[in-house]
Design a protein around this motif. Structure first.
Motif, PDB file in Angstrom:
ATOM      1  N   ASN A 197       0.832  -1.199   0.000  1.00  0.00           N
ATOM      2  CA  ASN A 197       0.000   0.000   0.000  1.00  0.00           C
ATOM      3  C   ASN A 197       0.872   1.256   0.000  1.00  0.00           C
ATOM      4  O   ASN A 197       0.619   2.195  -0.754  1.00  0.00           O
ATOM      5  CB  ASN A 197      -0.937  -0.028   1.217  1.00  0.00           C
ATOM      6  CG  ASN A 197      -1.919   1.102   1.212  1.00  0.00           C
ATOM      7  OD1 ASN A 197      -1.576   2.234   1.534  1.00  0.00           O
ATOM      8  ND2 ASN A 197      -3.151   0.792   0.861  1.00  0.00           N
TER       9      ASN A 197
ATOM     10  N   ASN B 115       2.469   1.814  -3.364  1.00  0.00           N
ATOM     11  CA  ASN B 115       1.492   2.230  -4.376  1.00  0.00           C
ATOM     12  C   ASN B 115       1.164   3.716  -4.301  1.00  0.00           C
ATOM     13  O   ASN B 115       0.934   4.344  -5.330  1.00  0.00           O
ATOM     14  CB  ASN B 115       0.197   1.417  -4.258  1.00  0.00           C
ATOM     15  CG  ASN B 115       0.358   0.011  -4.780  1.00  0.00           C
ATOM     16  OD1 ASN B 115       1.254  -0.273  -5.580  1.00  0.00           O
ATOM     17  ND2 ASN B 115      -0.503  -0.881  -4.334  1.00  0.00           N
ATOM     18  N   VAL B 116       1.137   4.282  -3.104  1.00  0.00           N
ATOM     19  CA  VAL B 116       0.762   5.694  -2.968  1.00  0.00           C
ATOM     20  C   VAL B 116       1.965   6.632  -2.880  1.00  0.00           C
ATOM     21  O   VAL B 116       1.811   7.843  -3.011  1.00  0.00           O
ATOM     22  CB  VAL B 116      -0.182   5.933  -1.762  1.00  0.00           C
ATOM     23  CG1 VAL B 116      -1.462   5.147  -1.922  1.00  0.00           C
ATOM     24  CG2 VAL B 116       0.489   5.615  -0.458  1.00  0.00           C
ATOM     25  N   SER B 117       3.150   6.086  -2.690  1.00  0.00           N
ATOM     26  CA  SER B 117       4.359   6.904  -2.585  1.00  0.00           C
ATOM     27  C   SER B 117       4.724   7.505  -3.944  1.00  0.00           C
ATOM     28  O   SER B 117       4.569   6.864  -4.984  1.00  0.00           O
ATOM     29  CB  SER B 117       5.521   6.042  -2.083  1.00  0.00           C
ATOM     30  OG  SER B 117       6.746   6.724  -2.242  1.00  0.00           O
TER      31      SER B 117
END
Length: 140
Positions: free
Chosen positions: A51, A54-56
């Protein structure tokens, strides 16, 4: 109900009260620092880092270096409240070998974070939900 049914019901109630008084029932007493199932904790950490990656906005993948604190609470599933250290790897996000990525070794490329997260999971049906997380840069 006959007298015998009431008597059996009273005996059952008395036995349950005695067991509760003697502590045979574990209460949901909030988060507890306990040894957790390595399998469940590893899958929870894997969910968190996937997670995070994926958002970094970072070009490189991060990996979990160390679990600093871990608490567990039983509810309708399992809640994990943990503090971990993550570090930037040498693998770029589009890399296929994300599980075996070494940490960055060049001083200017090294980057680590201390992250706190709360994940709700129902591990027996492979369900994970990130409820809260925050990461602060760890100064090397």
């Amino acid at each position: 109900m006959g007298a015998e049914c009431w008597r059996n019901l009273l005996w059952l109630l008395a036995a349950l009260l005695l067991m509760a008084k003697l502590g045979h029932f574990q209460r949901w007493g909030g988060f507890q620092e306990k040894p957790t199932s390595k399998k469940n904790m590893n899958s929870t950490l894997r969910f968190f880092i996937e997670n995070y990656n994926n958002v970094s906005n970072d070009t490189y993948l991060f990996r979990v270096d160390k679990v600093l604190q871990s608490y567990v609470q039983l509810t309708t599933g399992v809640e994990y409240l943990a503090t971990i250290k993550i570090s930037r790897t040498k693998c770029k996000k589009n890399s296929t070998k994300s599980h075996s990525c070494p940490r960055q070794s060049e001083k200017k490329m090294k980057k680590s974070f201390i992250c706190d997260f709360l994940i709700y999971t129902v591990p027996w049906i492979n369900y994970y939900e990130l409820w809260n997380n925050s990461c602060l840069e760890a100064h090397l």
